[in-house]
Design a protein around this motif. Structure first.
Motif, PDB file in Angstrom:
ATOM      1  N   LEU A 311     -84.140  34.093  11.948  1.00 33.55           N
ATOM      2  CA  LEU A 311     -84.262  34.547  13.330  1.00 33.55           C
ATOM      3  C   LEU A 311     -85.703  34.932  13.662  1.00 33.55           C
ATOM      4  O   LEU A 311     -86.223  34.619  14.737  1.00 33.55           O
ATOM      5  CB  LEU A 311     -83.331  35.732  13.592  1.00 33.55           C
ATOM      6  CG  LEU A 311     -81.834  35.419  13.628  1.00 33.55           C
ATOM      7  CD1 LEU A 311     -81.023  36.704  13.752  1.00 33.55           C
ATOM      8  CD2 LEU A 311     -81.502  34.481  14.788  1.00 33.55           C
ATOM      9  N   GLU A 312     -86.375  35.595  12.733  1.00 33.95           N
ATOM     10  CA  GLU A 312     -87.756  36.010  12.957  1.00 33.95           C
ATOM     11  C   GLU A 312     -88.675  34.790  13.078  1.00 33.95           C
ATOM     12  O   GLU A 312     -89.540  34.731  13.951  1.00 33.95           O
ATOM     13  CB  GLU A 312     -88.222  36.909  11.812  1.00 33.95           C
ATOM     14  CG  GLU A 312     -89.630  37.449  12.009  1.00 33.95           C
ATOM     15  CD  GLU A 312     -90.074  38.351  10.844  1.00 33.95           C
ATOM     16  OE1 GLU A 312     -91.252  38.735  10.814  1.00 33.95           O
ATOM     17  OE2 GLU A 312     -89.226  38.637   9.971  1.00 33.95           O
ATOM     18  N   ALA A 313     -88.453  33.797  12.219  1.00 30.93           N
ATOM     19  CA  ALA A 313     -89.268  32.581  12.265  1.00 30.93           C
ATOM     20  C   ALA A 313     -89.043  31.846  13.583  1.00 30.93           C
ATOM     21  O   ALA A 313     -89.983  31.305  14.189  1.00 30.93           O
ATOM     22  CB  ALA A 313     -88.926  31.686  11.086  1.00 30.93           C
ATOM     23  N   PHE A 314     -87.779  31.827  14.040  1.00 27.44           N
ATOM     24  CA  PHE A 314     -87.455  31.162  15.304  1.00 27.44           C
ATOM     25  C   PHE A 314     -88.160  31.855  16.475  1.00 27.44           C
ATOM     26  O   PHE A 314     -88.766  31.201  17.335  1.00 27.44           O
ATOM     27  CB  PHE A 314     -85.936  31.179  15.505  1.00 27.44           C
ATOM     28  CG  PHE A 314     -85.475  30.626  16.828  1.00 27.44           C
ATOM     29  CD1 PHE A 314     -85.524  29.272  17.092  1.00 27.44           C
ATOM     30  CD2 PHE A 314     -84.999  31.481  17.818  1.00 27.44           C
ATOM     31  CE1 PHE A 314     -85.097  28.757  18.314  1.00 27.44           C
ATOM     32  CE2 PHE A 314     -84.571  30.981  19.037  1.00 27.44           C
ATOM     33  CZ  PHE A 314     -84.620  29.609  19.287  1.00 27.44           C
ATOM     34  N   GLU A 315     -88.106  33.173  16.501  1.00 22.61           N
ATOM     35  CA  GLU A 315     -88.741  33.921  17.592  1.00 22.61           C
ATOM     36  C   GLU A 315     -90.256  33.716  17.600  1.00 22.61           C
ATOM     37  O   GLU A 315     -90.876  33.606  18.661  1.00 22.61           O
ATOM     38  CB  GLU A 315     -88.385  35.402  17.473  1.00 22.61           C
ATOM     39  CG  GLU A 315     -86.923  35.680  17.802  1.00 22.61           C
ATOM     40  CD  GLU A 315     -86.478  37.072  17.366  1.00 22.61           C
ATOM     41  OE1 GLU A 315     -87.337  37.848  16.908  1.00 22.61           O
ATOM     42  OE2 GLU A 315     -85.272  37.364  17.476  1.00 22.61           O
ATOM     43  N   LYS A 316     -90.853  33.633  16.422  1.00 22.28           N
ATOM     44  CA  LYS A 316     -92.291  33.400  16.332  1.00 22.28           C
ATOM     45  C   LYS A 316     -92.638  32.007  16.849  1.00 22.28           C
ATOM     46  O   LYS A 316     -93.623  31.810  17.556  1.00 22.28           O
ATOM     47  CB  LYS A 316     -92.752  33.571  14.881  1.00 22.28           C
ATOM     48  CG  LYS A 316     -94.259  33.520  14.703  1.00 22.28           C
ATOM     49  CD  LYS A 316     -94.649  33.795  13.248  1.00 22.28           C
ATOM     50  CE  LYS A 316     -94.305  35.218  12.846  1.00 22.28           C
ATOM     51  NZ  LYS A 316     -94.796  35.518  11.468  1.00 22.28           N
ATOM     52  N   GLU A 317     -91.797  31.036  16.501  1.00 21.09           N
ATOM     53  CA  GLU A 317     -92.017  29.669  16.964  1.00 21.09           C
ATOM     54  C   GLU A 317     -91.910  29.589  18.486  1.00 21.09           C
ATOM     55  O   GLU A 317     -92.706  28.921  19.145  1.00 21.09           O
ATOM     56  CB  GLU A 317     -90.991  28.739  16.300  1.00 21.09           C
ATOM     57  CG  GLU A 317     -91.302  27.266  16.449  1.00 21.09           C
ATOM     58  CD  GLU A 317     -90.273  26.384  15.752  1.00 21.09           C
ATOM     59  OE1 GLU A 317     -90.429  25.150  15.830  1.00 21.09           O
ATOM     60  OE2 GLU A 317     -89.311  26.928  15.154  1.00 21.09           O
TER      61      GLU A 317
END
Length: 778
Positions: A311-317
């Motif tokens: 989820l964190e990687a998705f939000e950063k992307e």
């Protein structure tokens, strides 16, 4: 009561290009289709929210743009997957198979919409050919219903519980149809292309459009009940739970939006430009297909959320993508724009526009000559949805293209629009452009080279490619070409011309049936005939123009040949006999009408006489127009379908074969396929009537044309002709003579050797056919 927020659950990676459509089975299986020409099946593993790809479905030769499924039932225990493509076909797969059980060819252009019907076993299709169709998987010989009433591409179609069928189009209309095909209502309100439809109640449905709105309609009353506003750009897809309490939409503004009782509840931003399609699972989860090739699943159940790291990687992307997007509007880099100081300088002409970076926003100003000041037009929002590179399409006349070029033809005249899709033949697109704009053929190479220079290289054509006929959507007529979509290869009419991607190599020779060119969009071809007939100048009018009643007779004949009266048929054929004498630069639609008409025996009997020979001679000689030459070879290939044309083709074979020997070039792929199909049909006729001298002359012509053919399908048909000459000759002496001639031809042996040893990443039919011929001559 509203749901908890949706969050990312899973990302399914495997496609190599835009995912244009997604759908789900009741058991949670996902099917996605893509511009990579495949459909992929993803099944839950049973381990939490994990999925795995279980199949890649093949069968299309161009972008796959639409999909629907029919869930398993007592009558259809496995269920079906149905896909639609830019190759103009619909493939129907049994759910556990990877090759189509049926390939449907009723549409004449891109099949951009598929939707499961309300009645068990039915589905609907919508196409750029301006029609929608209703199908039943238990009888796919023809559509159950044809719906023709739109003036532009039919982007979406759906079935309502009350029995109505709804279609939406690039003409901005929504049409409500009854089950007998009559129009109940034409609904207006959308101001741009209508892209998707979802039913929510027995008489109610929602539509979404490129105007960034969702509209709520009553099909029975034909009224709009309200609209949803919230998207900032094109809306491509819409889904809803049955009562319409929850509605889901996606589009070109990088978002999926969730609506609760017509109020926007949540906006999910994705790290990609276009969210082409969304669908719902039975548990309320959302699956989305987008322009970055990913399939993403979102859930409002916390137990199905992705782990915290994902989820964190998705939000950063998402954050990075949003930041980059803010720096670019259309093809403009915001950092390169001037600031407000540029407005201190007066404009040079009334209406001159300047785009200014004012820090908090990008704004457009227009110079007023009368007021001598810059007037603010408004904020610049990037309505095109980013650059062509990021969004992957541009719209022209309601249809998507990879490129829409502006071409300056002469000073003082506005630029002309030139739409182009990757994978099209630049020369045929250029030919279409010239005909659409009444430009001289002298521009052909210049326009084609412009396309080549300004577009990405086209993919390498493979031998399994299928070929287009001269008709496209939007009533645009393109002799011998089409859009990136294509109609089924005419060779598919014979079982011996089926795909060779099977464990056992099929036998292609000898071939005993005539091939024919029969695909056509009659609306386009007849429209072009009418246009050219009405534009004849005064001098030409007295010689060439036909009266309206004869034009009407041709229309009636072409649309319903088997049921017209003898009077109409005679009038139409008489008109055709005079029309074929039209000037070289306008006769192309007449040649196409003739090649279609002679597929009917009554027309063949009256048209295939020696009166047709001057027309054939005029257009097959080496200095003839390539377009007319190609259409004429299609015409004489089709002549063989009936006895009168067959006799004419045989009587004058020597003259036509000599014209082939005189050609300095065999043109592009469409010309080559037309020529090789004519030669193959002639060889079938020579074998049928045991014409030994004719076979020898045909063989000598094959020796000449084979090394000059570059198109795989044209080469294949020529090879089948060669093999048929050898395999179908009954007299042993004649056969030995032909075989010895092939053995002594270095040219033929070189072609056969090269193809038989080829490691082509294409259909095996060229390799297999070459090997079969080699077996005959050794």
């Amino acid at each position: 009561m509203s749901k908890p927020p949706y969050k990312l659950s899973n990302v399914l990676l495997g496609h190599s290009a835009d995912v244009r459509a997604v759908t789900t089975f009741l058991d949670g299986t996902v099917v996605s289709v893509s511009r990579d020409k495949t459909a992929r099946v993803w099944k839950p593993t049973g381990r939490g929210n994990e999925y795995e790809q279980t199949a890649t479905l093949t069968g299309h030769t161009n972008f796959v743009n639409s999909v629907c499924v029919i869930n398993p039932s007592e009558r259809d225990p496995k269920g079906y997957i149905i896909t639609g493509s830019n190759d103009n076909t619909i493939c129907v797969y049994v759910a556990d198979e990877t090759v189509p059980a049926h390939t449907l060819t009723a549409h004449q252009n891109n099949v951009c919409s598929l939707k499961t019907g309300k009645k068990e076993g039915t589905f609907l299709s919508g196409s750029w050919d301006l029609t929608a169709k209703l199908w039943d998987v238990r009888d796919l010989s023809k559509p159950q219903l044809n719906l023709a009433g739109h003036a532009a591409a039919v982007w979406c179609v759906a079935d309502l519980s009350n029995g109505n069928i709804i279609s939406g189009s690039a003409d901005k209309l929504v049409i409500v149809w009854s089950r007998d095909g009559s129009v109940q209502h034409k609904l207006t309100g959308h101001t741009d292309c209508v892209r998707d439809i979802v039913d929510i109640k027995e008489d109610e449905f929602l539509t979404c459009a490129n105007d960034a709105t969702i509209r709520h309609w009553n099909a029975k009353l034909g009224t709009c009940l309200g609209s949803y506003c919230g998207h900032e750009n094109y809306i491509y897809s819409i889904a809803a739970i049955p009562n319409g309490t929850y509605v889901y939409s996606s589009g070109e503004d990088r978002t999926i939006r969730i609506w609760f009782n017509a109020e926007l509840q949540q906006t999910i931003v994705l790290p990609t430009q276009s969210i082409w399609s969304i669908a719902l699972f039975s548990n309320g989860d959302i699956v989305a297909g987008s322009s970055d090739g990913a399939v993403r699943i979102f859930s409002c159940d916390s137990e199905r959320y992705a782990n915290a790291e994902t989820l964190e990687a998705f939000e950063k992307e998402v954050a990075n993508t949003t930041l980059n997007a803010q720096q670019v509007i259309g093809d403009i880099n915001v950092k390169d724009l001037p600031d407000a100081r540029v407005l201190l300088q007066p404009g040079q002409r009334d209406g001159q526009t300047k785009i200014v970076n004012e820090g908090d926003a990008v704004r457009a100003y227009s110079w007023s000559q009368s007021e001598q000041r810059w007037i603010k037009i408004g904020d610049v929002m990037g309505a095109s949805g980013g650059t062509a590179a990021t969004s992957g399409k541009q719209l022209y006349n309601g249809i998507e293209y990879d490129y829409v070029f502006s071409v300056d033809i002469q000073d003082g005249v506005p630029p002309l629009k030139l739409p182009y899709n990757k994978g099209q033949d630049p020369w045929h697109v250029a030919q279409q452009f010239l005909h659409d704009n009444n430009l001289s053929q002298l521009f052909l190479d210049q326009v084609a080279n412009f396309i080549v220079k300004n577009s990405e290289p086209a993919p390498i054509l493979n031998a399994g490619s299928q070929y287009v006929d001269p008709f496209t959507g939007e009533n645009r007529y393109v002799p011998g070409s089409g859009t990136s979509s294509s109609t089924p290869d005419v060779s598919a009419q014979s079982s011996t011309f089926s795909s060779s991607n099977t464990p056992a190599s099929p036998s292609y020779i000898p071939h005993s049936r005539y091939l024919k060119f029969e695909q056509a969009n009659l609306t386009a071809i007849l429209g072009k005939l009418h246009e050219l007939n009405s534009k004849l100048d005064t001098k030409q009018e007295n010689v060439y123009k036909i009266p309206k009643e004869k034009e009407d007779a041709i229309n009636e004949l072409m649309r319903n040949c088997n049921q017209v009266s003898e009077e109409v048929r005679t009038s139409a054929i008489g008109a055709l006999k005079s029309l074929v004498d039209w000037p070289n630069d306008t006769v192309f639609p007449v040649l196409d009408i003739a090649r279609l008409a002679i597929l009917h025996k009554e027309v063949n009997d009256q048209l295939c006489t020696e009166e047709l020979l001057p027309v054939i001679r005029r257009h097959i000689k080496s200095d003839a127009s390539r377009c007319n030459q190609m259409l004429t070879f299609r015409l004489i290939a089709n002549m063989f379908q009936h006895e009168k044309g067959e006799k004419l083709g045989l009587d004058y074979k020597d003259e036509i074969l000599k014209s082939l020997l005189d050609l300095q070039s065999f043109g592009d792929r469409h010309n080559q396929v037309a020529i090789s199909t004519y030669v193959l049909n002639l060889i079938v006729a020579l074998s049928k009537y045991n014409d030994a001298p004719g076979r020898t002359r045909a063989l000598n012509v094959l020796f000449t044309i084979l090394p000059n053919l570059r198109d795989p399908e044209a080469i294949f048909r020529a090879l089948v002709g060669l093999g048929t000459l050898l395999a179908a000759t009954l007299d042993p002496n004649d056969r030995n003579e032909l075989i010895n001639a092939v053995r002594q031809s270095e040219t033929a042996l070189s072609v056969l050797r090269t193809l038989s040893e080829s490691d082509l990443n294409t259909s095996n039919k060229l390799v297999n056919c070459s090997k079969q011929i080699i077996d005959l001559i050794l």
